[in-house]
Design a protein around this motif. Structure first.
Motif, short mmCIF file in Angstrom:
data_model
loop_
_atom_site.label_atom_id
_atom_site.label_comp_id
_atom_site.label_asym_id
_atom_site.label_seq_id
_atom_site.Cartn_x
_atom_site.Cartn_y
_atom_site.Cartn_z
N GLU A 1 -1.67 69.05 56.65
CA GLU A 1 -0.83 67.91 56.26
C GLU A 1 -0.95 66.78 57.28
OE1 GLU A 1 0.41 70.98 56.16
OE2 GLU A 1 1.56 71.25 54.28
N ASN A 2 -0.83 67.15 58.55
CA ASN A 2 -0.85 66.12 59.59
C ASN A 2 -2.21 65.41 59.64
OD1 ASN A 2 1.74 66.85 60.09
ND2 ASN A 2 1.38 67.72 62.12
N HIS B 1 6.52 66.09 59.96
CA HIS B 1 5.09 65.88 59.78
C HIS B 1 4.73 64.59 60.51
CE1 HIS B 1 4.20 69.08 56.99
NE2 HIS B 1 5.32 68.79 56.33
N ILE C 1 2.49 67.47 50.54
CA ILE C 1 1.64 66.41 51.08
C ILE C 1 1.52 65.26 50.07
CG2 ILE C 1 -0.56 67.52 50.35
CD1 ILE C 1 -0.01 65.42 53.53
#
Lengths: 299, 299
Positions: free
Chosen positions: A282-283, A260, A2
């Motif tokens: 992460e998204n 992502h 990330i």
């Protein structure tokens, strides 16, 4: 991972985000991570008791944010919008309230954040097999946009992507043909958009199309079809003509290509960050970083 | 790699394929590979001199196929169709002739291979991130099919996929919603197809939908949305409502997900194998194996 993705937002503004309906563990976990990564600051609007309890549970320091106690979803959305209108926050985020509730507050004629354009959804993908971030619109909001709607959706995306530092973003108008064909009426609209771009009526971007998706994102595919255009094989923004093709592309990229993705609603005077419980951590952070970076810009 | 993919066709019929316009180096290279892999036999129709010269050049043994000398594209297509009609060949393949020329010969009322259904395109994908072959229709032929056309397209796909040994194939009807919604009219058609399947008016398959793509191919995504249906997360056949979403998915899978793919036109009394110069050698062989396996079956 990330951290690497978030490098795309380095040097961009770090903004304050007003979350409507912040009393949710999934939302507050994202807030905690965003604070740790120093990508945004937050106003948390919602049930103060619940916020406090969840914060304690997940180890989120109560000194790091300001809480506005609102137990009802509608007032929660209104207060978040008010904070943006007053200049305290520069982006909105949907917590545990319905999307329609937050959109209603945004679109309110007197107290809202309505701009001159139609609202639209913009997704930002990090596709492992593409050489740069890929933006796509509109997979979530406009079902079957007409010509003027399409123009607004394109302008919204160009403003947003430009404000992330991508100069003259390349917009690919997608369908299933590489030439104008009356049997596929959207190609006639696409021809008009390309002309409006050439005459600078739509400025600040390079528009190409009609393209099939492969011509827009693969230099080899474009070459095979004999397409020689700056957008071909190098698109920044994929424009899909209606929601089904856009949604299919969104899901294909996330499920099959393990991309992502972050998403925001743009077109109002502040971006609205949409995340759902089902989003990966992460998204969620990409959505927050994207919305945070866009906040405060003229979109 | 290709040997592994072709294992999907092991045990299926090895058929004779009649190629219209075989005087092409790309086509004859695919023929050579297919003969070496023993997946089909060929009748080569086209300019005999050119066929002979190219065969010599690429080391393709002239004893391994029969040539029919036809210098004109229209007669080339007609002869190929005649060979199928006479039972000598059981699949057609497009060589250096226009798709429209071969379709015209197939659809000829007196001498053609017209069946009772509309023709449609079926793609077979090997997606590295999916657990089985994935079929998709229609990314190439029907631009905006109406309800009856959609029914034919579904029936064509079900017949073809079943004849490859996949019993009761799972058909996912794709759009951007998981429930019937008048704002997205195709969901009303999808509801009817599901009912026709339940009443066995459409039989030999399990139909599910409306689904967004992720619900159809990802068990996790289906679970998150609370969808509990045998097709959810395990689709064999993806049905897209019109050509743009289908084409976008096709290109996303091949370009971004590095899927291998083969394609055929079905719905006539014999499959028509379509390959293009731009196809990789693997993809050409998948198309040949797919068309060859389908040939001779009642589609």
């Amino acid at each position: 991972m990330i951290e690497k993705l978030l490098k795309n937002f380095v040097g961009l503004k770090k903004n304050s985000i007003a979350i409507a309906g912040a009393h949710d563990d999934s939302v507050l976990s994202a807030v905690k991570q965003a604070l740790e990564l120093n990508i945004a600051e937050f106003f948390l609007i919602g049930d103060a008791k619940k916020i406090s309890a969840i914060a304690k549970e997940i180890g989120l320091d109560a000194k790091k944010f300001e809480v506005f106690d609102e137990s009802c979803d509608v007032s929660s959305a209104k207060t978040a919008v008010k904070l943006v209108k007053e200049g305290k926050a520069s982006a909105l985020m949907k917590g545990k309230v319905e999307t329609s509730t937050i959109l209603k507050a945004v679109l309110d004629k007197d107290c809202g954040l309505r701009g001159s354009r139609k609202l639209s959804h913009l997704a930002m993908f990090f596709v492992p097999t593409y050489h740069k971030p890929l933006f796509m619109t509109d997979a979530a909001l406009n079902i079957n946009p007409n010509f003027d709607d399409k123009k607004d959706i394109i302008l919204n995306a160009v403003s947003a992507v430009s404000s992330l530092g991508i100069k003259l973003p390349k917009v690919a108008l997608i369908c299933a043909k590489e030439h104008v064909d009356e049997k596929m009426p959207v190609t006639l609209e696409y021809e008009k958009f390309v002309k409006m771009n050439e005459s600078k009526e739509i400025d600040g971007c390079i528009i190409g199309g009609p393209f099939a998706l492969d011509n827009a994102v693969s230099p080899e595919a474009a070459k095979t079809k004999g397409i020689n255009h700056p957008v071909a094989g190098d698109a920044d923004i994929i424009f899909c003509p209606e929601i089904i093709s856009a949604n299919v592309l969104y899901k294909s990229l996330t499920i099959f290509s393990k991309a992502h993705v972050g998403g925001v609603i743009i077109g109002a005077n502040a971006p609205i960050i949409l995340t759902s419980r089902a989003d990966s951590a992460e998204n969620k952070l990409i959505s927050i970083a994207l919305g945070g970076s866009l906040g405060g810009n003229k979109l």
